[in-house]
Write a protein that holds these residues in place. Structure first.
Motif, PDB file in Angstrom:
ATOM      1  N   GLY A 100     -31.351 -10.651  16.823  1.00 29.93           N
ATOM      2  CA  GLY A 100     -31.880  -9.772  17.856  1.00 29.93           C
ATOM      3  C   GLY A 100     -32.908 -10.448  18.728  1.00 29.93           C
ATOM      4  O   GLY A 100     -33.421 -11.519  18.419  1.00 29.93           O
TER       5      GLY A 100
ATOM      6  N   THR B 290     -32.123  -1.743  10.957  1.00 27.54           N
ATOM      7  CA  THR B 290     -32.419  -1.921  12.374  1.00 27.54           C
ATOM      8  C   THR B 290     -33.900  -1.672  12.645  1.00 27.54           C
ATOM      9  O   THR B 290     -34.512  -0.764  12.070  1.00 27.54           O
ATOM     10  CB  THR B 290     -31.575  -0.968  13.227  1.00 27.54           C
TER      11      THR B 290
ATOM     12  N   THR C 285     -32.058  -6.756  13.857  1.00 26.19           N
ATOM     13  CA  THR C 285     -31.441  -6.337  12.609  1.00 26.19           C
ATOM     14  C   THR C 285     -31.755  -7.325  11.500  1.00 26.19           C
ATOM     15  O   THR C 285     -31.877  -8.527  11.730  1.00 26.19           O
ATOM     16  CB  THR C 285     -29.917  -6.191  12.721  1.00 26.19           C
TER      17      THR C 285
ATOM     18  N   GLN D 192     -37.942   1.890  12.630  1.00 26.92           N
ATOM     19  CA  GLN D 192     -36.898   1.337  11.780  1.00 26.92           C
ATOM     20  C   GLN D 192     -35.915   2.429  11.419  1.00 26.92           C
ATOM     21  O   GLN D 192     -36.274   3.601  11.263  1.00 26.92           O
ATOM     22  CB  GLN D 192     -37.490   0.761  10.478  1.00 26.92           C
TER      23      GLN D 192
ATOM     24  N   GLU E 296     -34.419  -4.867  20.205  1.00 27.15           N
ATOM     25  CA  GLU E 296     -33.590  -4.453  19.067  1.00 27.15           C
ATOM     26  C   GLU E 296     -33.274  -5.623  18.147  1.00 27.15           C
ATOM     27  O   GLU E 296     -32.827  -6.683  18.584  1.00 27.15           O
ATOM     28  CB  GLU E 296     -32.288  -3.805  19.553  1.00 27.15           C
TER      29      GLU E 296
ATOM     30  N   THR F 203     -27.473  -3.415   6.358  1.00 30.91           N
ATOM     31  CA  THR F 203     -28.075  -3.718   7.658  1.00 30.91           C
ATOM     32  C   THR F 203     -29.178  -2.723   7.966  1.00 30.91           C
ATOM     33  O   THR F 203     -28.989  -1.510   7.842  1.00 30.91           O
ATOM     34  CB  THR F 203     -27.024  -3.681   8.773  1.00 30.91           C
TER      35      THR F 203
ATOM     36  N   ARG G  55     -36.599  -1.447  16.047  1.00 30.31           N
ATOM     37  CA  ARG G  55     -36.698  -1.372  17.511  1.00 30.31           C
ATOM     38  C   ARG G  55     -38.166  -1.406  17.925  1.00 30.31           C
ATOM     39  O   ARG G  55     -39.018  -0.780  17.291  1.00 30.31           O
ATOM     40  CB  ARG G  55     -36.033  -0.114  18.049  1.00 30.31           C
TER      41      ARG G  55
END
Lengths: 107, 119
Positions: free
Chosen positions: A66, A22, A72, A6, A70, A20, A24
């Protein structure tokens, strides 16, 4: 196993900000991703599942997007109740793993 | 609505066995397509899924803990339980029970119980 990362690890923001986060995955998980909110001393609370489906009762200022690797989490207008730690979690395979968390605190 | 509550000792000695129980109220543990799970959270390792039990009794465990874990279910008592053997300080954590609403995520969690492994 699938590793989750993250970013950022900490995010300083103000009430009303658009935020935001993220997440992954180390390999494709399609849309098998959830987001949780956790406050100190409390259990995590499910916000979003299937990458973008809002859990019942969760305010519409939360949204997820996403697919694949990936993802969000967006908070459209940060509210005082939203200062917390947020975790992503994959449930693509039978060894479910969580991200390390993103702490959203006051700027 | 469905509520989960963990119970068990707060302090356990190294090398001993931890036993925790999760009591489900507000709904039958055997109803629906739910995977009843244990998850723990420690400062060093974050959130870690431990394993689950299905109402049929089938289980799956985190491979990193598999040799030390046993999860069982008692549908007559509406409970499921965790046994974790050969404890070390690294097992010190808050232990949560949670419901996975298949095929989706953990939608209901217990409040968590702090377990400290120390002599």
């Amino acid at each position: 196993d699938i590793q989750m990362t993250q970013s950022p690890s900490t995010l300083s923001a103000s009430v009303g900000d658009r935020v935001t986060i993220t997440c992954r995955a180390s390999q494709s998980i399609s849309t098998w991703l959830a987001w949780y909110q956790q406050k100190p001393g409390k259990a995590p609370k499910l916000l979003i599942h299937k990458a973008s489906v809002l859990q019942s009762g969760v305010p519409s200022r939360f949204s997820g997007s996403g697919s694949g690797t990936e993802f969000t989490l967006t908070i459209s207008s940060l509210q005082p109740d939203d200062f917390a730690t947020y975790y992503c979690q994959q449930y693509s395979i039978d060894w479910w793993t969580f991200g390390p968390g993103t702490n959203v605190d006051f700027k | 609505q469905v509520h989960l509550q963990e119970s068990g000792p707060g302090l356990v000695k190294p090398s001993e066995t931890l036993s925790l129980t999760c009591t489900v109220s507000g709904g039958a543990i055997s109803a629906g397509d739910y995977y009843w799970s244990w998850i723990r959270q420690s400062p060093g390792k974050g959130l870690e899924w431990i394993g689950y039990v299905y109402p049929t009794g089938s289980t799956d465990y985190n491979p990193s803990l598999k040799s030390r874990i046993s999860i069982s279910i008692d549908t007559s008592k509406n409970q499921f339980s965790l046994r974790l053997t050969s404890l070390t300080a690294a097992d010190t954590a808050v232990y949560y029970c949670a419901r996975r609403n298949y095929p989706d995520a953990f939608d209901i969690w217990g409040q968590g119980t702090m377990v400290t492994v120390s002599s």
